[in-house]
Design an enzyme around this catalytic site. Sequence first.
Site, short mmCIF file in Angstrom:
data_model
loop_
_atom_site.label_atom_id
_atom_site.label_comp_id
_atom_site.label_asym_id
_atom_site.label_seq_id
_atom_site.Cartn_x
_atom_site.Cartn_y
_atom_site.Cartn_z
N GLU A 136 0.73 -1.11 -0.14
CA GLU A 136 0.36 -0.04 -0.09
C GLU A 136 0.87 1.11 -0.11
O GLU A 136 2.85 1.71 0.41
CB GLU A 136 -0.73 0.05 1.22
N GLY A 349 32.38 4.26 -21.39
CA GLY A 349 31.43 4.57 -21.65
C GLY A 349 30.25 4.10 -23.13
O GLY A 349 28.65 4.55 -22.68
N GLU A 372 9.33 -7.97 -3.73
CA GLU A 372 9.19 -9.09 -3.14
C GLU A 372 10.19 -8.89 -1.93
O GLU A 372 10.61 -10.37 -1.12
CB GLU A 372 9.76 -10.23 -3.37
N GLY A 373 9.87 -8.09 -0.88
CA GLY A 373 10.93 -7.40 0.04
C GLY A 373 12.51 -7.01 -0.55
O GLY A 373 12.86 -7.79 -1.28
#
Length: 393
Positions: A136, A349, A372-373
Site C-alpha cells: 500500500e 562509455g 518481494e521484500g
Amino acid sequence: MAQVETGVAGVSFELSPEQRELRALAREFADKEIRPKAAEYDEHSTHPVDVIAKAHELGLMNLHVPESLGGIGLPSFDGMLVGEELNRGCSGIGTSIGANGLGAAPVLIAGTEEQKEQWLPPLLEEPILCSFGLSEPDAGSDVARMKSTAVRQGDSYILNGSKTFITNAGYAAWTVVFAKTDPSKGHRGISAFIVPMNTPGVQIEKHLDKMGQRSTDTSAFGLTDVVVSAENRLGEEGEGFKIAMKTLDFTRPGTAAGAVGVAQAAFEHAVEYAKERVTFDVPIAMHQGVNFMIADMATEIEAARLLVWQSAWLHDQGKRATLQSSFAKRFAADTAMKVTTDAVQVFGGYGYIKEYPVEKLMRDAKLFQIYEGTSQIQRLVIAKEIFLPRDED
Ligand code: CAA
C-alpha cells in the site's frame, strides 16, 4: 544441493534430463521470443501481451498448478530453472510471465479445494493474469501497517483502501487482496480475499512509470465499497499475514532466480565485449583490472545460483525455507546489482549508452533489491531467524 530428479531427496548438482530439457526450452524461448523485443518493449513500456500468450501456449506459465487441477505441477526447483532463463532474456518480460506464480501462490497455499478449482484452471485455459495485492502507499516493508479494510456484511465483505506497486494488476483478471478485518489486532487482523478486478469499485489508478523492468505492468489501484463474497476469503479471518509470509517464502527463490538470470546476461555481454575491445594493444580481457571483475562476477553468480537451488530444493522437500529463501533473495538481488554495474564499467562509455544492452540490465537489476521484500527486509528476516527462530509455520 539440488535434487537430481523430481521427488528424489538426494543431493546433487546435476540436473535430470527432464530438467535440462525444460531449461533448454526456456532458454530457446528467451533467445527467440524475448530478447529480440526486450529493448523496444523497455523503451515504450509495452505490456508484452504477445510474448505472454506464446509462453502460455508453450506451458512456461502457471508451472506450479497441480496435475489434479489440469496443470503440470512442477516443483519449485524446476520453476526456478525456467525463471532464470526467462529473466536472462529480459526481466521485464520475464516478470510479466512469472508473476502469475505470485498471484496464484496464496490460493495454492491457503485455498480450499473449491477455491482452487474455481480460480486456478482458468489460468491454464487462456493467458489470463492474476496478481498479489499486498503493498500500500503507506505500507510496503511494514505489511502490518496496511490500512485497507474488509468489513463483513452478511455473506459478503466490503473492501476499501488502496494498493500500489502491484505487478500485472492493470491486466489481471483477479488479485489476492490483503485487508484488515480487525484493525485493532495488527498483523493478526489481516485477511486475504480473491477479488475479481472487474468488480465495481475496483479502479486502476495508475500504471507506474518505472526505471527498469519497464515492460512489466506495475499498477496502483483503489478499492471503493467493493463487495466480495465471503466464499472468496482465503483461510480464516486473521490468517492473511501468515498467508502473505508463506507466499513470499515460496516465491522469493523464483525471484532470486530471475536476478541470477539478469546477472548472467550482463556477465555474458561483459565477457564478449572484453574479448573484442582493444586498448593498449590487447583485448581488455587481458587487463587484470577487467579480468578480476569478470572473475568476481562469475564467482558471485555461481554462489547466488547455488543459494537459489538450495532454497527451492528445501521447499520441494516440504521444509520451511524462510531463512534460505531470504539468503537467496538478498544475495542474488545484490549480486545482480553489482554484476550489472560492473558490466557497465567493463563497457566503459558504451555501457552508459542505450544502444548497448548493459545499461538496461543495470536498471532492471535494481528492482530485485526492492520488490518481494527489499534487501534490507531480507536481512531483517535472516536476523530474526537467527535470533528468534520460529518452530511453527
Ligand atoms: N511464515 C509463517 N509465519 C510467519 C512468517 C513466515 N515466513 N514470518 C512471520 N510469521 C509469523 C510470525 O510467527 C508471527 O506470528 P504470531 O502472530 O503467531 O506471533 C507473525 O507472522 C508476525 O511476524 P513478525 O513479528 O516477524 O512480523 P513483522 O510485522 O515484524 O514483519 C516482515 C515481518 C518480515 C518485515 C514482513 O512484514 C515482511 O516480509 N515485509 C516485506 C513485505 C514484502 O516482501 N512485500 C513485497 C510485496 S510483493 C511484491 O513486491 C511483488 C508485487 O507484485 C508487488
